[in-house]
Design a protein around this motif. Structure first.
Motif: not given
Length: 178
Positions: A65-66, A68-73
């Protein structure tokens, strides 16, 4: 014959660096687009390899999850500012190229001295000098700039290679019999 081959590899590597740093306004992304066309022919192999890995690596997707959040940003930022991808790829290329050049220079010098640590020191000095001189030379090429930061980024690749070489020397050193 071994020395000749090593000299040949060193000359090709240095010539390649010299050639690429002489191209005015060189960009990485157009080159990668052409590589992408070539790699698409191997696409089915990559897909089957990725499927093989996914079947054999147990991963709980909730743990990612963390990341994925960084990569999406990052993806959102990169879509709005594509120059960041070019910048990152260029800096990675600096590190990788000078990493391998340091290993080549070490191997070349070691064939003459047979003293590992002397070869390490000379490989560092020669490769770092080449990095600094190449950056200075780029100041005379249209569309290119000379940057002390690039010299330090090159230094990262040089130091990684020096650490790897030194570690390899350390672990392969013959120990006296007791």
């Amino acid at each position: 014959m071994r020395r000749f081959n090593t000299w040949l590899i060193a000359i090709i590597a240095i010539g390649g660096i010299f050639y690429l740093s002489s191209i005015p306004g060189l960009r990485v992304l157009p080159v990668l687009r052409q590589l992408n066309v070539i790699l698409r022919g191997f696409d089915s192999y990559f897909v089957s390899f990725a499927q093989f890995l996914s079947r054999h690596i147990p991963v709980d997707m909730g743990e990612l999850g963390p990341f994925r959040t960084v990569s999406d940003d990052f993806y959102v930022y990169a879509r709005e500012n594509p120059a960041i991808i070019e910048f990152i790829l260029r800096k990675i290329a600096h590190v990788v190229v000078f990493f391998f050049l340091t290993i080549i220079i070490y191997y070349l010098i070691n064939q003459y001295t047979k003293k590992h640590y002397t070869s390490v020191i000379w490989a560092f000095v020669i490769t770092f000098s080449f990095a600094a001189l190449d950056e200075y030379r780029q100041s005379f090429v249209d569309g290119r700039v000379s940057s002390i930061i690039d010299v330090f980024i090159n230094l990262i690749g040089i130091l990684l290679a020096i650490f790897l070489i030194t570690f390899a020397i350390f672990i392969t050193k013959k120990k006296p019999k007791i």
